[in-house]
Design a protein around this motif. Structure first.
Motif, PDB file in Angstrom:
ATOM      1  N   ALA A  59     -41.927 -62.282 -78.778  1.00 46.44           N
ATOM      2  CA  ALA A  59     -43.380 -62.385 -78.546  1.00 46.44           C
ATOM      3  C   ALA A  59     -43.941 -63.498 -79.423  1.00 46.44           C
ATOM      4  CB  ALA A  59     -44.067 -61.057 -78.858  1.00 46.44           C
ATOM      5  N   PRO A  60     -44.835 -64.302 -78.901  1.00 48.30           N
ATOM      6  CA  PRO A  60     -45.342 -65.439 -79.675  1.00 48.30           C
ATOM      7  C   PRO A  60     -46.244 -65.028 -80.845  1.00 48.30           C
ATOM      8  CG  PRO A  60     -46.524 -65.253 -77.616  1.00 48.30           C
ATOM      9  CD  PRO A  60     -45.429 -64.228 -77.573  1.00 48.30           C
ATOM     10  N   TYR A  61     -46.178 -65.847 -81.907  1.00 51.36           N
ATOM     11  CA  TYR A  61     -47.101 -65.687 -83.031  1.00 51.36           C
ATOM     12  C   TYR A  61     -48.464 -66.208 -82.581  1.00 51.36           C
ATOM     13  CZ  TYR A  61     -49.396 -66.248 -87.522  1.00 51.36           C
ATOM     14  OH  TYR A  61     -50.276 -66.155 -88.568  1.00 51.36           O
ATOM     15  N   GLN A  62     -49.487 -65.468 -82.903  1.00 52.31           N
ATOM     16  CA  GLN A  62     -50.863 -65.932 -82.693  1.00 52.31           C
ATOM     17  C   GLN A  62     -51.697 -65.359 -83.827  1.00 52.31           C
ATOM     18  OE1 GLN A  62     -52.598 -65.040 -78.875  1.00 52.31           O
ATOM     19  NE2 GLN A  62     -54.678 -65.388 -79.647  1.00 52.31           N
ATOM     20  N   TYR A  63     -52.368 -66.210 -84.575  1.00 55.57           N
ATOM     21  CA  TYR A  63     -53.169 -65.762 -85.700  1.00 55.57           C
ATOM     22  C   TYR A  63     -54.178 -64.712 -85.245  1.00 55.57           C
ATOM     23  CZ  TYR A  63     -56.230 -65.728 -89.724  1.00 55.57           C
ATOM     24  OH  TYR A  63     -56.972 -65.330 -90.810  1.00 55.57           O
ATOM     25  N   GLY A  64     -54.209 -63.582 -85.937  1.00 54.34           N
ATOM     26  CA  GLY A  64     -55.162 -62.514 -85.655  1.00 54.34           C
ATOM     27  C   GLY A  64     -54.761 -61.582 -84.529  1.00 54.34           C
ATOM     28  N   ALA A  65     -53.645 -61.877 -83.842  1.00 59.44           N
ATOM     29  CA  ALA A  65     -53.245 -61.064 -82.691  1.00 59.44           C
ATOM     30  C   ALA A  65     -52.591 -59.753 -83.136  1.00 59.44           C
ATOM     31  CB  ALA A  65     -52.288 -61.842 -81.795  1.00 59.44           C
ATOM     32  N   GLN A  66     -52.929 -58.677 -82.427  1.00 65.78           N
ATOM     33  CA  GLN A  66     -52.425 -57.335 -82.734  1.00 65.78           C
ATOM     34  C   GLN A  66     -51.647 -56.730 -81.565  1.00 65.78           C
ATOM     35  OE1 GLN A  66     -55.556 -54.810 -84.433  1.00 65.78           O
ATOM     36  NE2 GLN A  66     -56.805 -56.653 -84.622  1.00 65.78           N
ATOM     37  N   GLY A  67     -51.137 -57.574 -80.669  1.00 62.56           N
ATOM     38  CA  GLY A  67     -50.329 -57.097 -79.561  1.00 62.56           C
ATOM     39  C   GLY A  67     -51.165 -56.774 -78.346  1.00 62.56           C
ATOM     40  N   PRO A  68     -50.552 -56.359 -77.302  1.00 65.63           N
ATOM     41  CA  PRO A  68     -49.124 -56.052 -77.196  1.00 65.63           C
ATOM     42  C   PRO A  68     -48.244 -57.238 -76.839  1.00 65.63           C
ATOM     43  CG  PRO A  68     -50.208 -55.392 -75.172  1.00 65.63           C
ATOM     44  CD  PRO A  68     -51.279 -55.938 -76.094  1.00 65.63           C
ATOM     45  N   HIS A  69     -48.834 -58.436 -76.575  1.00 63.81           N
ATOM     46  CA  HIS A  69     -48.024 -59.576 -76.131  1.00 63.81           C
ATOM     47  C   HIS A  69     -47.906 -60.695 -77.155  1.00 63.81           C
ATOM     48  CE1 HIS A  69     -47.938 -57.560 -72.330  1.00 63.81           C
ATOM     49  NE2 HIS A  69     -49.263 -57.555 -72.277  1.00 63.81           N
ATOM     50  N   ALA A  70     -48.756 -60.705 -78.164  1.00 60.35           N
ATOM     51  CA  ALA A  70     -48.719 -61.717 -79.225  1.00 60.35           C
ATOM     52  C   ALA A  70     -49.124 -61.037 -80.532  1.00 60.35           C
ATOM     53  CB  ALA A  70     -49.669 -62.870 -78.909  1.00 60.35           C
ATOM     54  N   PHE A  71     -48.637 -61.599 -81.657  1.00 63.37           N
ATOM     55  CA  PHE A  71     -48.841 -60.955 -82.950  1.00 63.37           C
ATOM     56  C   PHE A  71     -48.936 -61.982 -84.068  1.00 63.37           C
ATOM     57  CE2 PHE A  71     -46.299 -58.200 -80.296  1.00 63.37           C
ATOM     58  CZ  PHE A  71     -46.907 -56.966 -80.430  1.00 63.37           C
ATOM     59  N   ASP A  72     -49.657 -61.605 -85.135  1.00 56.01           N
ATOM     60  CA  ASP A  72     -49.442 -62.241 -86.427  1.00 56.01           C
ATOM     61  C   ASP A  72     -48.682 -61.206 -87.250  1.00 56.01           C
ATOM     62  OD1 ASP A  72     -51.372 -60.439 -87.414  1.00 56.01           O
ATOM     63  OD2 ASP A  72     -52.804 -61.994 -87.976  1.00 56.01           O
ATOM     64  N   CYS A  73     -48.372 -61.516 -88.503  1.00 58.98           N
ATOM     65  CA  CYS A  73     -47.481 -60.629 -89.269  1.00 58.98           C
ATOM     66  C   CYS A  73     -48.033 -59.213 -89.418  1.00 58.98           C
ATOM     67  CB  CYS A  73     -47.134 -61.232 -90.627  1.00 58.98           C
ATOM     68  SG  CYS A  73     -48.490 -61.362 -91.814  1.00 58.98           S
ATOM     69  N   SER A  74     -49.260 -59.091 -89.872  1.00 57.36           N
ATOM     70  CA  SER A  74     -49.822 -57.753 -90.067  1.00 57.36           C
ATOM     71  C   SER A  74     -50.212 -57.106 -88.747  1.00 57.36           C
ATOM     72  CB  SER A  74     -51.024 -57.802 -91.019  1.00 57.36           C
ATOM     73  OG  SER A  74     -52.011 -58.685 -90.532  1.00 57.36           O
ATOM     74  N   GLY A  75     -50.441 -57.910 -87.734  1.00 56.07           N
ATOM     75  CA  GLY A  75     -50.706 -57.366 -86.414  1.00 56.07           C
ATOM     76  C   GLY A  75     -49.473 -56.669 -85.845  1.00 56.07           C
ATOM     77  N   LEU A  76     -48.288 -57.217 -86.130  1.00 53.20           N
ATOM     78  CA  LEU A  76     -47.045 -56.592 -85.669  1.00 53.20           C
ATOM     79  C   LEU A  76     -46.817 -55.254 -86.367  1.00 53.20           C
ATOM     80  CD1 LEU A  76     -44.385 -56.694 -84.042  1.00 53.20           C
ATOM     81  CD2 LEU A  76     -43.375 -57.875 -86.025  1.00 53.20           C
ATOM     82  N   THR A  77     -47.029 -55.202 -87.677  1.00 53.31           N
ATOM     83  CA  THR A  77     -46.826 -53.941 -88.396  1.00 53.31           C
ATOM     84  C   THR A  77     -47.882 -52.918 -88.002  1.00 53.31           C
ATOM     85  OG1 THR A  77     -48.025 -54.834 -90.308  1.00 53.31           O
ATOM     86  CG2 THR A  77     -45.623 -55.001 -90.351  1.00 53.31           C
ATOM     87  N   LEU A  78     -49.125 -53.355 -87.858  1.00 52.90           N
ATOM     88  CA  LEU A  78     -50.201 -52.458 -87.432  1.00 52.90           C
ATOM     89  C   LEU A  78     -49.878 -51.873 -86.052  1.00 52.90           C
ATOM     90  CD1 LEU A  78     -53.985 -53.062 -87.716  1.00 52.90           C
ATOM     91  CD2 LEU A  78     -53.018 -52.512 -85.511  1.00 52.90           C
ATOM     92  N   TYR A  79     -49.506 -52.738 -85.111  1.00 56.58           N
ATOM     93  CA  TYR A  79     -49.200 -52.305 -83.747  1.00 56.58           C
ATOM     94  C   TYR A  79     -48.015 -51.328 -83.736  1.00 56.58           C
ATOM     95  CZ  TYR A  79     -47.705 -52.598 -78.861  1.00 56.58           C
ATOM     96  OH  TYR A  79     -47.331 -52.286 -77.574  1.00 56.58           O
ATOM     97  N   SER A  80     -46.951 -51.662 -84.449  1.00 51.71           N
ATOM     98  CA  SER A  80     -45.742 -50.841 -84.449  1.00 51.71           C
ATOM     99  C   SER A  80     -46.005 -49.449 -85.010  1.00 51.71           C
ATOM    100  CB  SER A  80     -44.637 -51.536 -85.259  1.00 51.71           C
ATOM    101  OG  SER A  80     -44.325 -52.783 -84.676  1.00 51.71           O
ATOM    102  N   PHE A  81     -46.711 -49.376 -86.129  1.00 48.93           N
ATOM    103  CA  PHE A  81     -46.986 -48.066 -86.721  1.00 48.93           C
ATOM    104  C   PHE A  81     -48.048 -47.298 -85.940  1.00 48.93           C
ATOM    105  CE2 PHE A  81     -44.378 -49.496 -90.154  1.00 48.93           C
ATOM    106  CZ  PHE A  81     -43.775 -48.317 -90.593  1.00 48.93           C
ATOM    107  N   ARG A  82     -49.000 -47.994 -85.349  1.00 50.66           N
ATOM    108  CA  ARG A  82     -49.989 -47.296 -84.517  1.00 50.66           C
ATOM    109  C   ARG A  82     -49.288 -46.635 -83.327  1.00 50.66           C
ATOM    110  NH1 ARG A  82     -54.792 -50.798 -82.943  1.00 50.66           N
ATOM    111  NH2 ARG A  82     -53.074 -52.046 -82.205  1.00 50.66           N
ATOM    112  N   ARG A  83     -48.356 -47.333 -82.696  1.00 50.21           N
ATOM    113  CA  ARG A  83     -47.593 -46.753 -81.583  1.00 50.21           C
ATOM    114  C   ARG A  83     -46.737 -45.578 -82.050  1.00 50.21           C
ATOM    115  NH1 ARG A  83     -46.071 -49.653 -77.051  1.00 50.21           N
ATOM    116  NH2 ARG A  83     -45.328 -47.583 -76.466  1.00 50.21           N
ATOM    117  N   ALA A  84     -46.351 -45.593 -83.344  1.00 49.45           N
ATOM    118  CA  ALA A  84     -45.554 -44.501 -83.915  1.00 49.45           C
ATOM    119  C   ALA A  84     -46.435 -43.366 -84.438  1.00 49.45           C
ATOM    120  CB  ALA A  84     -44.659 -45.040 -85.034  1.00 49.45           C
ATOM    121  N   GLY A  85     -47.754 -43.530 -84.350  1.00 58.37           N
ATOM    122  CA  GLY A  85     -48.660 -42.455 -84.730  1.00 58.37           C
ATOM    123  C   GLY A  85     -49.263 -42.557 -86.119  1.00 58.37           C
ATOM    124  N   ARG A  86     -49.165 -43.713 -86.759  1.00 55.03           N
ATOM    125  CA  ARG A  86     -49.750 -43.905 -88.090  1.00 55.03           C
ATOM    126  C   ARG A  86     -50.715 -45.086 -88.066  1.00 55.03           C
ATOM    127  NH1 ARG A  86     -47.505 -39.731 -88.749  1.00 55.03           N
ATOM    128  NH2 ARG A  86     -46.344 -39.007 -90.550  1.00 55.03           N
TER     129      ARG A  86
END
Length: 159
Positions: A59-86
């Motif tokens: 998935a491409p890096y995009q500043y400020g992106a929180q998924g589901p198709h593009a992410f920045d670093c903290s957007g990827l962790t936020l998205y992943s844990f939100r999908r896991a219930g945290r």
């Protein structure tokens, strides 16, 4: 059910060992072990978040992106844990403030890896084991598995 345990020597627990001592205290078939249920639940949440991050490979890096198709670093962790219930805050620095800080010797797959400099926390990824992490590195790149390249990192566990 009421259970009474009598100790005939003051150092019985020391001789029996901690694990054996914990098995002495049982209520209705459930062994009381501090933190055991929470640790198991936390491990499964982190493992699931790690799988979510890995599923976003390419998935491409995009500043400020929180998924589901593009992410920045903290957007990827936020998205992943939100999908896991945290729930996690938006930025890497805020995520660092919300995690249980752990030494590298205790890190586990699914823990967060925080990169730091004199200015503070500037990057985050999800530890994948064997010195590697999933992350969204920078503009022009994609979500990928990469070796942790710096020694100036800290680790955090999502509760």
């Amino acid at each position: 059910m009421r259970m009474t345990v009598r100790m005939h020597t003051p150092n019985l627990l020391a001789r029996a060992g901690t694990v054996t001592a914990l098995t002495l205290v049982t209520l209705g078939g459930t062994t009381i072990a501090p933190g055991a249920a929470g640790d198991a639940e936390g491990a499964s949440v982190s493992a699931y978040a790690l799988r979510i991050a890995a599923s976003k490979r390419g998935a491409p890096y995009q500043y400020g992106a929180q998924g589901p198709h593009a992410f920045d670093c903290s957007g990827l962790t936020l998205y992943s844990f939100r999908r896991a219930g945290r729930a996690l805050p938006r930025t890497a620095a805020a995520q660092y403030g919300r995690t249980l800080h752990i030494p590298a010797s205790l890190r586990k797959r699914g823990d967060l890896v925080f990169f730091r400099s004199a200015g503070g926390i500037y990057h985050v990824g999800i530890y994948a084991g064997r010195g590697r992490m999933w992350h969204a590195p920078k503009a022009g790149s994609v979500v990928r598995l990469e070796r942790i390249w710096s020694r100036t990192v800290s680790y955090g566990r999502v509760g």
